[in-house]
Design a protein around this motif. Structure first.
Motif, short mmCIF file in Angstrom:
data_model
loop_
_atom_site.label_atom_id
_atom_site.label_comp_id
_atom_site.label_asym_id
_atom_site.label_seq_id
_atom_site.Cartn_x
_atom_site.Cartn_y
_atom_site.Cartn_z
N ILE A 1 0.86 -1.18 0.00
CA ILE A 1 0.00 0.00 0.00
C ILE A 1 0.90 1.23 0.00
O ILE A 1 1.75 1.38 0.88
CB ILE A 1 -0.93 0.02 1.23
CG1 ILE A 1 -1.87 -1.18 1.20
CG2 ILE A 1 -1.71 1.33 1.31
CD1 ILE A 1 -2.70 -1.35 2.46
N ASN B 1 1.28 5.02 0.65
CA ASN B 1 0.58 6.01 1.46
C ASN B 1 0.74 7.42 0.89
O ASN B 1 1.55 7.68 0.01
CB ASN B 1 1.10 5.95 2.89
CG ASN B 1 0.81 4.62 3.56
OD1 ASN B 1 -0.23 4.41 4.14
ND2 ASN B 1 1.76 3.69 3.45
N ALA C 1 -6.93 2.99 4.06
CA ALA C 1 -6.68 1.99 3.02
C ALA C 1 -6.18 0.69 3.62
O ALA C 1 -6.59 -0.40 3.19
CB ALA C 1 -5.66 2.53 2.01
N TYR D 1 -8.26 -3.02 3.61
CA TYR D 1 -7.66 -4.27 3.12
C TYR D 1 -7.76 -5.36 4.18
O TYR D 1 -8.12 -6.51 3.89
CB TYR D 1 -6.20 -4.03 2.73
CG TYR D 1 -5.53 -5.26 2.18
CD1 TYR D 1 -5.65 -5.60 0.85
CD2 TYR D 1 -4.80 -6.11 3.01
CE1 TYR D 1 -5.05 -6.74 0.33
CE2 TYR D 1 -4.19 -7.26 2.51
CZ TYR D 1 -4.32 -7.56 1.17
OH TYR D 1 -3.74 -8.69 0.67
#
Length: 210
Positions: free
Chosen positions: A6, A8, A35, A39
């Motif tokens: 991920i 950021n 986020a 997930y």
């Protein structure tokens, strides 16, 4: 083991979510906790631990939200940076953001040289100071697909900055040469910022080592 990255928002820092059949393992919760949590909520797996490569603000910002949902997941950190979670000068949040960012205290401190097995996630901790005094890299070795989470020590064609508190360029270069460049060339390097690379590619192409 499956690895999800991920990216950021604050500093384009990378958060890594490792998963196996039963658990998640989080490396460096960054600034976009929404986020990350979205997930993690896709399944009912538990988070077995949260590993920090170092305690700069952009790598710890998601900890407060993450611990609300997974309070039993211990935070691992190098003991040299145990005060940084509550010190906005050391974690550089005052310098970059002009405001204090703090996080929960770490519950576990890495034992260098120990082979870890956390719910089936097997790894070893390498000390790689220079970007920060307690910087570490996390080596996951498996046949055919070993990977190194290098934090802000080693990047693709670059190294971490050394102008923040406790940074030291000579120490950082020594850490990479002595700890990382002794690893097998084919090991994948998953850094704290930017795209992945390999140990062999950085030996050949990283301008700081030519």
């Amino acid at each position: 083991m499956i690895i999800e990255k991920i990216v950021n928002k604050i500093a384009q820092e990378n958060t890594y979510v490792l998963s196996n059949s039963t658990s998640y393992l989080i490396i460096d919760p960054g600034s976009d906790s929404s986020a990350l949590l979205e997930y993690l909520k896709l399944t009912d797996k538990a988070v077995c631990a949260i590993l920090l490569t170092h305690a700069h603000f952009d790598h710890i910002m998601g900890l407060n939200d993450l611990k609300k949902y997974f309070p039993s997941a211990p935070i691992y950190l190098h003991h040299s940076e145990k005060e940084w979670m509550k010190n906005p000068e050391l974690n550089a949040s005052l310098f970059f953001l002009g405001k204090a960012i703090t996080g929960p205290d770490a519950e576990q401190f890495y034992k260098i040289g120990q082979d870890y097995n956390l719910d089936g996630f097997r790894f070893r901790v390498l000390e790689t100071p220079g970007h920060s005094i307690g910087g570490v890299s996390l080596l996951f070795e498996s046949e055919g697909d070993s990977c190194l989470f290098s934090g802000d020590a080693l990047f693709k064609n670059a190294i971490g900055r050394w102008d923040l508190p406790t940074g030291n360029q000579a120490q950082l270069l020594e850490s990479i040469r002595d700890q990382l460049f002794r690893l097998d060339n084919q090991i994948r390097v998953l850094p704290g910022h930017g795209p992945e690379t390999t140990i062999g590619a950085e030996k050949l192409h990283n301008p700081f080592f030519q």
